[in-house]
Write a protein that holds these residues in place. Structure first.
Motif, PDB file in Angstrom:
ATOM      1  N   GLY A 174       0.792  -1.220   0.000  1.00  0.00           N
ATOM      2  CA  GLY A 174       0.000   0.000   0.000  1.00  0.00           C
ATOM      3  C   GLY A 174       0.826   1.273   0.000  1.00  0.00           C
ATOM      4  O   GLY A 174       0.262   2.372  -0.080  1.00  0.00           O
ATOM      5  N   ASP A 177      -2.600   2.597  11.540  1.00  0.00           N
ATOM      6  CA  ASP A 177      -3.761   3.401  11.171  1.00  0.00           C
ATOM      7  C   ASP A 177      -3.728   3.726   9.679  1.00  0.00           C
ATOM      8  O   ASP A 177      -4.723   3.577   8.961  1.00  0.00           O
ATOM      9  CB  ASP A 177      -3.792   4.673  12.003  1.00  0.00           C
ATOM     10  CG  ASP A 177      -5.086   5.463  11.821  1.00  0.00           C
ATOM     11  OD1 ASP A 177      -6.027   4.938  11.191  1.00  0.00           O
ATOM     12  OD2 ASP A 177      -5.163   6.605  12.302  1.00  0.00           O
ATOM     13  N   THR A 178      -2.578   4.162   9.192  1.00  0.00           N
ATOM     14  CA  THR A 178      -2.423   4.527   7.784  1.00  0.00           C
ATOM     15  C   THR A 178      -2.580   3.314   6.871  1.00  0.00           C
ATOM     16  O   THR A 178      -3.090   3.431   5.747  1.00  0.00           O
ATOM     17  CB  THR A 178      -1.049   5.177   7.546  1.00  0.00           C
ATOM     18  OG1 THR A 178      -0.903   6.301   8.422  1.00  0.00           O
ATOM     19  CG2 THR A 178      -0.897   5.646   6.112  1.00  0.00           C
ATOM     20  N   GLY A 216      -4.600   0.948   7.326  1.00  0.00           N
ATOM     21  CA  GLY A 216      -5.964   0.433   7.420  1.00  0.00           C
ATOM     22  C   GLY A 216      -6.125  -0.693   8.406  1.00  0.00           C
ATOM     23  O   GLY A 216      -7.030  -1.520   8.249  1.00  0.00           O
ATOM     24  N   LYS A 242      -6.554  -0.339  11.812  1.00  0.00           N
ATOM     25  CA  LYS A 242      -6.947   0.255  13.082  1.00  0.00           C
ATOM     26  C   LYS A 242      -7.789  -0.698  13.925  1.00  0.00           C
ATOM     27  O   LYS A 242      -7.848  -0.579  15.153  1.00  0.00           O
ATOM     28  CB  LYS A 242      -7.720   1.543  12.824  1.00  0.00           C
ATOM     29  CG  LYS A 242      -7.853   2.452  14.043  1.00  0.00           C
ATOM     30  CD  LYS A 242      -8.409   3.808  13.670  1.00  0.00           C
ATOM     31  CE  LYS A 242      -8.470   4.727  14.888  1.00  0.00           C
ATOM     32  NZ  LYS A 242      -8.956   6.086  14.538  1.00  0.00           N
TER      33      LYS A 242
END
Length: 266
Positions: free
Chosen positions: A53, A182-183, A185, A187
């Motif tokens: 990603g 978090d970045t 995805g 979380k």
């Protein structure tokens, strides 16, 4: 024979130049800046290969991603060196005669210079992309760090207390991992929860309890602190108090976020 010759030449270079009294402060700061550049580029290289990603992140996100890899490198380095110098070496031991507030060595001075180089580099990036990499609280934190660490490096005063404060950098990898997850995805993943709990306890120990011990140590050695120059004397009180206040503010946010995260899990 050739390997031994190269090794001997490298040892001479480090001893007579990099860690020599006239140059140690300057080479260490440059070394810290160079370390930041290497860590930034290494993070970018590794992430582009192993994190699918990464390419889909925005330009600002990629810069912050690499920047956090850079801060991790500094955090690991300065935490290990601070723990060694404060708790395992004899440099700041009370069993040794002399004022603890004036003790220093080429190694301790060099290590502080590396940290100055990091904070200068990171602050420059914060200003460059302001406020994407952090707001005024980060600017204040870095300015206080640069001033206090630079003074301790140049004067040789109060290095013990500087290293006690720098041990708090042990919480940085957890903070950065939280942002990475978090970045990416993740979380809602278990890793995010485990990291949040670990970060809570690490913050409590390294940025709350350790600072309370620092204040107690200052109280016990106040007569020695009084013999420091006025600027160093003021830094010994003002910087820890300011950073402790910020730590308490951030700790409240961490506690609030952890409670919210645990509530969602139930």
């Amino acid at each position: 024979m050739a390997m031994k010759s190269y090794r001997y030449q490298a040892e001479i270079l480090v001893k007579d130049y990099l860690l020599a009294d006239p140059f140690v402060r300057y080479t260490s700061v440059l070394g810290g800046i160079f370390m930041c550049k290497m860590a930034y580029d290494f993070t970018q290289l590794i992430s582009s290969f192993y994190f699918k990603g990464y390419a889909s992140l925005t330009k600002i996100q990629r810069i912050e991603w690499n920047n956090r890899g850079m801060s991790n490198a500094h955090a690991v380095f300065i935490t290990l060196m601070s723990l060694y110098l404060v708790f395992f070496s004899d440099l700041f031991s009370d069993s040794i005669e002399g004022l603890v507030t004036f003790r220093n060595s080429n190694l301790s001075t060099f290590t502080l210079g590396v940290s100055v180089g990091y904070f200068m580099t990171d602050l420059a990036m914060i200003f460059w992309l302001y406020p994407s990499l952090g707001g005024m609280e980060y600017v204040l934190h870095h300015m206080l760090s640069i001033i206090s660490i630079s003074y301790s490096m140049l004067s040789g005063e109060g290095q013990l207390y500087t290293y006690m404060v720098l041990i708090s950098e042990t919480t940085t990898p957890g903070i950065n991992l939280r942002w990475f997850l978090d970045t990416a995805g993740m979380k809602r993943s278990s890793a995010y929860l485990v990291n949040g709990v670990a970060m809570f306890f690490a913050w409590l120990v390294a940025r709350i309890f350790l600072f309370l011990y620092l204040f107690y140590h200052i109280y016990l050695h106040y007569d020695q602190i009084q013999q420091m120059h006025t600027f160093g004397y003021l830094l010994s009180f003002l910087v820890p108090i300011a950073l402790f206040s910020m730590n308490m503010m951030w700790f409240g946010k961490i506690l609030k976020g952890l409670k919210k995260m645990l509530a969602k899990r139930q």
